[in-house]
Motif scaffolding. Structure first.
Motif, PDB file in Angstrom:
ATOM      1  N   PRO A  19     -21.842  33.012  57.819  1.00 21.74           N
ATOM      2  CA  PRO A  19     -23.052  32.325  57.353  1.00 21.74           C
ATOM      3  C   PRO A  19     -23.810  33.203  56.356  1.00 21.74           C
ATOM      4  O   PRO A  19     -24.000  34.394  56.586  1.00 21.74           O
ATOM      5  N   ARG A  20     -24.232  32.589  55.235  1.00 19.57           N
ATOM      6  CA  ARG A  20     -24.911  33.372  54.191  1.00 19.57           C
ATOM      7  C   ARG A  20     -26.296  32.818  53.838  1.00 19.57           C
ATOM      8  O   ARG A  20     -27.242  33.565  53.731  1.00 19.57           O
ATOM      9  N   PHE A  21     -26.404  31.514  53.641  1.00 15.96           N
ATOM     10  CA  PHE A  21     -27.688  30.926  53.252  1.00 15.96           C
ATOM     11  C   PHE A  21     -28.002  29.731  54.148  1.00 15.96           C
ATOM     12  O   PHE A  21     -27.117  28.932  54.470  1.00 15.96           O
ATOM     13  N   THR A  22     -29.268  29.597  54.515  1.00 15.36           N
ATOM     14  CA  THR A  22     -29.720  28.468  55.323  1.00 15.36           C
ATOM     15  C   THR A  22     -29.929  27.235  54.437  1.00 15.36           C
ATOM     16  O   THR A  22     -30.016  27.351  53.207  1.00 15.36           O
ATOM     17  N   PRO A  23     -30.022  26.039  55.035  1.00 13.65           N
ATOM     18  CA  PRO A  23     -30.297  24.838  54.223  1.00 13.65           C
ATOM     19  C   PRO A  23     -31.578  24.963  53.403  1.00 13.65           C
ATOM     20  O   PRO A  23     -31.622  24.494  52.255  1.00 13.65           O
ATOM     21  N   ALA A  24     -32.614  25.576  53.960  1.00 14.90           N
ATOM     22  CA  ALA A  24     -33.869  25.730  53.207  1.00 14.90           C
ATOM     23  C   ALA A  24     -33.654  26.585  51.967  1.00 14.90           C
ATOM     24  O   ALA A  24     -34.162  26.265  50.876  1.00 14.90           O
ATOM     25  N   GLU A  25     -32.911  27.669  52.097  1.00 13.09           N
ATOM     26  CA  GLU A  25     -32.652  28.539  50.942  1.00 13.09           C
ATOM     27  C   GLU A  25     -31.851  27.805  49.881  1.00 13.09           C
ATOM     28  O   GLU A  25     -32.121  27.951  48.680  1.00 13.09           O
ATOM     29  N   ARG A  26     -30.886  27.015  50.304  1.00 10.57           N
ATOM     30  CA  ARG A  26     -30.066  26.288  49.341  1.00 10.57           C
ATOM     31  C   ARG A  26     -30.888  25.224  48.619  1.00 10.57           C
ATOM     32  O   ARG A  26     -30.728  25.013  47.409  1.00 10.57           O
ATOM     33  N   ARG A  27     -31.795  24.572  49.336  1.00  7.11           N
ATOM     34  CA  ARG A  27     -32.647  23.568  48.689  1.00  7.11           C
ATOM     35  C   ARG A  27     -33.580  24.215  47.676  1.00  7.11           C
ATOM     36  O   ARG A  27     -33.810  23.662  46.583  1.00  7.11           O
ATOM     37  N   VAL A  28     -34.130  25.380  48.012  1.00  9.95           N
ATOM     38  CA  VAL A  28     -35.008  26.087  47.078  1.00  9.95           C
ATOM     39  C   VAL A  28     -34.238  26.457  45.810  1.00  9.95           C
ATOM     40  O   VAL A  28     -34.725  26.283  44.686  1.00  9.95           O
ATOM     41  N   HIS A  29     -33.017  26.965  45.978  1.00 10.05           N
ATOM     42  CA  HIS A  29     -32.210  27.352  44.821  1.00 10.05           C
ATOM     43  C   HIS A  29     -31.895  26.142  43.947  1.00 10.05           C
ATOM     44  O   HIS A  29     -32.009  26.206  42.710  1.00 10.05           O
ATOM     45  N   GLY A  69     -42.227  23.130  33.751  1.00 12.27           N
ATOM     46  CA  GLY A  69     -42.604  24.542  33.749  1.00 12.27           C
ATOM     47  C   GLY A  69     -43.674  24.853  34.782  1.00 12.27           C
ATOM     48  O   GLY A  69     -43.596  25.866  35.492  1.00 12.27           O
ATOM     49  N   VAL A  70     -44.675  23.991  34.892  1.00 12.93           N
ATOM     50  CA  VAL A  70     -45.747  24.202  35.870  1.00 12.93           C
ATOM     51  C   VAL A  70     -45.201  24.127  37.298  1.00 12.93           C
ATOM     52  O   VAL A  70     -45.626  24.885  38.186  1.00 12.93           O
ATOM     53  N   LEU A  71     -44.251  23.229  37.521  1.00 16.79           N
ATOM     54  CA  LEU A  71     -43.695  23.041  38.870  1.00 16.79           C
ATOM     55  C   LEU A  71     -42.634  24.078  39.236  1.00 16.79           C
ATOM     56  O   LEU A  71     -42.212  24.135  40.401  1.00 16.79           O
ATOM     57  N   LEU A  72     -42.214  24.894  38.282  1.00 15.87           N
ATOM     58  CA  LEU A  72     -41.105  25.813  38.528  1.00 15.87           C
ATOM     59  C   LEU A  72     -41.320  26.740  39.728  1.00 15.87           C
ATOM     60  O   LEU A  72     -40.391  26.961  40.516  1.00 15.87           O
ATOM     61  N   PRO A  73     -42.519  27.305  39.930  1.00 18.67           N
ATOM     62  CA  PRO A  73     -42.693  28.183  41.106  1.00 18.67           C
ATOM     63  C   PRO A  73     -42.834  27.435  42.433  1.00 18.67           C
ATOM     64  O   PRO A  73     -42.788  28.060  43.493  1.00 18.67           O
ATOM     65  N   VAL A  74     -43.028  26.108  42.383  1.00 15.61           N
ATOM     66  CA  VAL A  74     -43.356  25.356  43.597  1.00 15.61           C
ATOM     67  C   VAL A  74     -42.255  25.418  44.658  1.00 15.61           C
ATOM     68  O   VAL A  74     -42.556  25.642  45.847  1.00 15.61           O
ATOM     69  N   PRO A  75     -40.974  25.222  44.319  1.00 14.84           N
ATOM     70  CA  PRO A  75     -39.954  25.289  45.383  1.00 14.84           C
ATOM     71  C   PRO A  75     -39.967  26.612  46.135  1.00 14.84           C
ATOM     72  O   PRO A  75     -39.841  26.626  47.367  1.00 14.84           O
ATOM     73  N   LEU A  76     -40.130  27.722  45.408  1.00 14.62           N
ATOM     74  CA  LEU A  76     -40.162  29.019  46.077  1.00 14.62           C
ATOM     75  C   LEU A  76     -41.393  29.146  46.971  1.00 14.62           C
ATOM     76  O   LEU A  76     -41.300  29.638  48.104  1.00 14.62           O
ATOM     77  N   LEU A  77     -42.539  28.679  46.493  1.00 12.64           N
ATOM     78  CA  LEU A  77     -43.757  28.761  47.294  1.00 12.64           C
ATOM     79  C   LEU A  77     -43.629  27.929  48.568  1.00 12.64           C
ATOM     80  O   LEU A  77     -44.040  28.363  49.652  1.00 12.64           O
ATOM     81  N   LEU A  78     -43.046  26.738  48.451  1.00 12.74           N
ATOM     82  CA  LEU A  78     -42.834  25.911  49.639  1.00 12.74           C
ATOM     83  C   LEU A  78     -41.804  26.549  50.568  1.00 12.74           C
ATOM     84  O   LEU A  78     -41.922  26.472  51.791  1.00 12.74           O
ATOM     85  N   GLY A  79     -40.811  27.205  49.969  1.00 15.87           N
ATOM     86  CA  GLY A  79     -39.764  27.815  50.769  1.00 15.87           C
ATOM     87  C   GLY A  79     -40.207  29.030  51.545  1.00 15.87           C
ATOM     88  O   GLY A  79     -39.482  29.489  52.448  1.00 15.87           O
TER      89      GLY A  79
END
Length: 231
Positions: A19-29, A69-79
């Motif tokens: 196992p390497r990445f969780t579903p949350a990490e994959r969704r953020v990526h 561009g404005v939304l680009l940091p949002v996935p990481l912040l939610l993750g």
């Protein structure tokens, strides 16, 4: 009902996976990669004449580019609600003697490149792209909201934004090229697990830690790094 011989043989010879990445990490990526791709494509439609003529609708391209561009940091912040993602961010921000050894071997195109879950090249890429996104976001906001700063600031922001965008495209192209050259790495981001032999070859320190049970072995690796620093 007994399995056919072919099925039993395939099961017996199946290669173990780690196992390497969780579903949350994959969704953020995936979300971050999608937003970045939209930013790059819409930027091309705004700056390259043949694409601008082909697509048209410049105002729509500007709007999509700004919001992606404005939304680009949002996935990481939610993750950041994911414990696994926070742990991986910590790993990306930690450098040890093995990272220096990895960089020396990579520059000399030699083998013997020790790496934890992320190698030194991945750590440098993550740090660079994070800084670039912040600068692009700041300069983009100055260009979007013209009342935020005087003309000379907006002129400088445009210059930095345009040239840094070119650098980002070059670096991302290299990143994608490396990914396509490593199918198992892509499989890890797609499925969450990687082949154990690949992990042993590309990320031996991390693979050994996983075999030894994770946290305890990680503490042992940290102790090894400390002893190397003192020597």
């Amino acid at each position: 009902m007994p399995r056919p011989p072919e099925s039993r043989s395939a099961t017996a010879t199946a290669r173990p996976r780690v196992p390497r990445f969780t579903p949350a990490e994959r969704r953020v990526h995936r979300a971050t990669a999608t937003l970045m791709a939209v930013c790059v494509l819409t930027a091309g439609c705004l700056y390259l004449p043949f694409l601008a003529e082909l697509v048209g609708r410049r105002h729509l391209m500007v709007t999509v580019h700004e919001w992606s561009g404005v939304l680009l940091p949002v996935p990481l912040l939610l993750g950041l609600g994911s414990r696994a993602l926070r742990a991986d961010l910590t790993r990306l921000n930690r450098y040890g003697p093995h990272d220096r050894q990895w960089l020396r071997a990579a520059l000399r195109r030699r083998g013997g490149r020790p790496a934890g879950k992320f190698n030194a090249g991945q750590k440098l890429y993550a740090a660079w792209i994070a800084g670039a996104v912040l600068v692009m976001l700041g300069t983009g906001l100055l260009m979007w909201f013209t009342g935020l700063a005087p003309l000379v600031w907006r002129t400088g922001a445009t210059f930095v934004h345009d040239w840094l965008a070119l650098a980002v495209i070059i670096v991302i192209t290299g990143h994608v090229g490396k990914a396509y050259g490593d199918p198992e790495s892509r499989r890890g981001l797609r499925t969450g697990s990687v082949d154990a032999q690949w992990a042993r070859r590309e990320h031996p320190l991390w693979e050994q830690r996983e075999e030894d049970g994770g946290d305890g072995a990680e503490a042992g690796e940290s102790a090894n790094r400390d002893s190397e620093d003192r020597s």
